[in-house]
Design a protein around this motif. Sequence first.
Motif, short mmCIF file in Angstrom:
data_model
loop_
_atom_site.label_atom_id
_atom_site.label_comp_id
_atom_site.label_asym_id
_atom_site.label_seq_id
_atom_site.Cartn_x
_atom_site.Cartn_y
_atom_site.Cartn_z
N GLU A 174 0.85 -1.21 0.00
CA GLU A 174 0.00 0.00 0.00
C GLU A 174 0.88 1.25 0.00
OE1 GLU A 174 -0.65 -2.66 1.89
OE2 GLU A 174 -2.37 -3.19 0.64
N THR A 175 1.95 1.21 0.78
CA THR A 175 2.82 2.39 0.85
C THR A 175 3.46 2.68 -0.50
OG1 THR A 175 3.23 2.11 3.18
CG2 THR A 175 4.91 3.30 1.98
N LEU A 176 3.92 1.62 -1.19
CA LEU A 176 4.55 1.83 -2.50
C LEU A 176 3.54 2.38 -3.51
CD1 LEU A 176 6.96 -1.20 -2.76
CD2 LEU A 176 7.58 1.20 -3.10
N ILE A 177 2.31 1.88 -3.44
CA ILE A 177 1.28 2.37 -4.38
C ILE A 177 1.02 3.86 -4.08
CG2 ILE A 177 -1.16 2.17 -5.04
CD1 ILE A 177 -0.82 -0.90 -4.54
N ASP A 178 0.88 4.20 -2.79
CA ASP A 178 0.65 5.61 -2.42
C ASP A 178 1.82 6.49 -2.85
OD1 ASP A 178 -1.76 5.03 -1.33
OD2 ASP A 178 -1.11 5.10 0.76
N LEU A 179 3.04 5.99 -2.64
CA LEU A 179 4.22 6.78 -3.01
C LEU A 179 4.23 7.05 -4.51
CD1 LEU A 179 6.99 5.10 -0.82
CD2 LEU A 179 6.51 7.54 -0.89
N ALA A 180 3.95 6.00 -5.30
CA ALA A 180 3.96 6.16 -6.76
C ALA A 180 2.87 7.14 -7.20
CB ALA A 180 3.79 4.81 -7.44
N THR A 181 1.70 7.06 -6.56
CA THR A 181 0.59 7.94 -6.94
C THR A 181 0.90 9.39 -6.57
OG1 THR A 181 -0.85 6.11 -6.36
CG2 THR A 181 -1.93 8.23 -6.71
N ILE A 182 1.44 9.59 -5.37
CA ILE A 182 1.61 10.97 -4.87
C ILE A 182 2.91 11.61 -5.35
CG2 ILE A 182 1.87 12.32 -2.73
CD1 ILE A 182 -0.16 10.21 -1.52
N PHE A 183 4.00 10.85 -5.39
CA PHE A 183 5.29 11.42 -5.80
C PHE A 183 5.50 11.32 -7.31
CE2 PHE A 183 7.92 10.84 -1.62
CZ PHE A 183 6.95 11.52 -0.92
N GLY A 184 4.69 10.50 -7.97
CA GLY A 184 4.89 10.25 -9.41
C GLY A 184 5.65 8.94 -9.59
N GLY A 185 5.15 8.12 -10.52
CA GLY A 185 5.71 6.77 -10.72
C GLY A 185 7.14 6.75 -11.21
N ASP A 186 7.62 7.88 -11.74
CA ASP A 186 8.99 7.91 -12.31
C ASP A 186 10.07 8.15 -11.26
OD1 ASP A 186 8.01 7.52 -14.77
OD2 ASP A 186 8.02 9.65 -15.35
N ARG A 187 9.65 8.52 -10.06
CA ARG A 187 10.64 8.85 -9.02
C ARG A 187 11.45 7.60 -8.68
NH1 ARG A 187 10.46 12.74 -4.38
NH2 ARG A 187 8.72 13.87 -5.27
N ARG A 188 12.76 7.75 -8.60
CA ARG A 188 13.69 6.64 -8.31
C ARG A 188 13.59 6.26 -6.82
NH1 ARG A 188 16.16 3.10 -11.49
NH2 ARG A 188 16.26 4.66 -13.10
N ALA A 189 13.62 4.95 -6.54
CA ALA A 189 13.54 4.51 -5.14
C ALA A 189 14.29 3.19 -4.95
CB ALA A 189 12.08 4.34 -4.73
N VAL A 190 14.56 2.87 -3.70
CA VAL A 190 15.25 1.62 -3.38
C VAL A 190 14.50 0.93 -2.25
CG1 VAL A 190 17.40 0.62 -2.51
CG2 VAL A 190 17.48 2.60 -4.02
N LEU A 191 14.26 -0.36 -2.44
CA LEU A 191 13.68 -1.17 -1.36
C LEU A 191 14.80 -2.06 -0.84
CD1 LEU A 191 11.28 -2.33 0.27
CD2 LEU A 191 10.85 -3.87 -1.64
N ALA A 192 15.21 -1.82 0.42
CA ALA A 192 16.31 -2.60 1.02
C ALA A 192 15.68 -3.54 2.04
CB ALA A 192 17.29 -1.66 1.69
N ARG A 193 15.78 -4.85 1.76
CA ARG A 193 15.09 -5.84 2.60
C ARG A 193 16.09 -6.75 3.31
NH1 ARG A 193 12.34 -10.10 1.64
NH2 ARG A 193 13.27 -10.36 -0.42
N GLU A 194 15.77 -7.12 4.55
CA GLU A 194 16.55 -8.11 5.28
C GLU A 194 18.05 -7.79 5.32
OE1 GLU A 194 14.16 -9.47 6.99
OE2 GLU A 194 14.64 -11.53 6.58
N LEU A 195 18.35 -6.53 5.59
CA LEU A 195 19.74 -6.08 5.63
C LEU A 195 20.58 -6.93 6.58
CD1 LEU A 195 18.84 -2.30 5.78
CD2 LEU A 195 20.26 -3.33 4.00
N THR A 196 21.75 -7.28 6.13
CA THR A 196 22.77 -8.07 6.87
C THR A 196 22.35 -9.52 7.11
OG1 THR A 196 22.16 -7.68 9.21
CG2 THR A 196 23.44 -5.94 8.14
N LYS A 197 21.18 -9.92 6.58
CA LYS A 197 20.71 -11.30 6.79
C LYS A 197 20.91 -12.12 5.51
CE LYS A 197 17.05 -9.47 9.70
NZ LYS A 197 15.62 -9.46 9.97
N ILE A 198 20.59 -13.42 5.59
CA ILE A 198 20.84 -14.32 4.44
C ILE A 198 20.09 -13.85 3.20
CG2 ILE A 198 20.51 -16.69 3.56
CD1 ILE A 198 20.76 -17.61 6.48
N HIS A 199 18.85 -13.38 3.39
CA HIS A 199 18.05 -13.01 2.22
C HIS A 199 18.09 -11.50 1.94
CE1 HIS A 199 16.67 -17.05 1.76
NE2 HIS A 199 16.32 -17.09 3.03
#
Length: 283
Positions: A174-199
């Motif tokens: 939901e947050t990503l959809i809101d971000l794309a709608t409000i900031f514009g879908g072309d805005r560059r972003a990074v999703l960093a998941r499970e930092l320092t872990k196996i995945h």
Amino acid sequence: MIECWNNRGFLYVVATPIGNLGDMSERAVEILRQVDCIAAEDTRHSAPLLHYFKITTPIVAYHEHNERIMTPILVERIIAGESIALISDAGTPLISDPGFHLVHAARERNIPVSPIPGASAIICALSVCGLPCDRFAFEGFLPAKETARRGHLESLREEKRTLIFYESPYRLQETLIDLATIFGGDRRAVLARELTKIHETFLYDTLDKLAHQVIMDSNQRRGESVLIVAGAPEIEAKEKAEVLAKKIFEVLQKELPASQAVALTAQITGVRKNFLYSQFIAE
Ligand code: SAM
């Protein structure tokens, strides 16, 4: 040895790993072994970490539901000469974690407070995201309710600094959809998941494409994540100032000579006089 100051104890704010136990610093282990008491966000959660590093120091709970009651108790213990270490479930205490009341009260009572630095998900994610990190704004968790979340994002739309959000797996989509709608879908972003872990995973793309990947692949919603979004492009702000300048100039020129209208418009909007002349007067 732990330092003493005016016969009073110290408060140590100790960072713990955000996934990889190898990130626990030697100094953190030493301090946690030497203090009189560890104040932990969740004593059951921290027990395995303390056991792993053979830390047998007494532990008390210090979390968002008891911090107002526990703060004066811990402050009095420190003033009586004990040293206390504050830890949270993971990462650096106070960063979207409990601890503010204790550190604030300690400062107010002139108690020495010392950081024992280590991991924090914000800095880990920022350091490898590939977006500008000379200036950034950490927004913590967005409001859970849809209307409040969207309103808050609206207020950040023009923010020039790189934006960092913590997000739970349940609201990521939901947050990503809101971000794309409000900031514009072309805005560059990074999703960093499970930092320092196996995945550990990084997705580096536009907001539209990130939202799409997270919707299509439920694995991308798993675990803990940090979202980093590029700030609003400078050009956008410049264009906005020019549009505003045009509106102001049109109003002023009805009442004033053109040169005065240009001068005032430049003063109000910060748009260069030469540009205003070339756009509005010299035809
Ligand atoms: N105090 C912690 C710190 O210094 O990073 C943050 C605590 S906050 C309650 C927990 C949030 O931090 C998670 O929901 C997630 O957004 C982020 N986080 C913590 N560990 C993470 C990890 N290993 N990978 C990605 N994000 C993480």
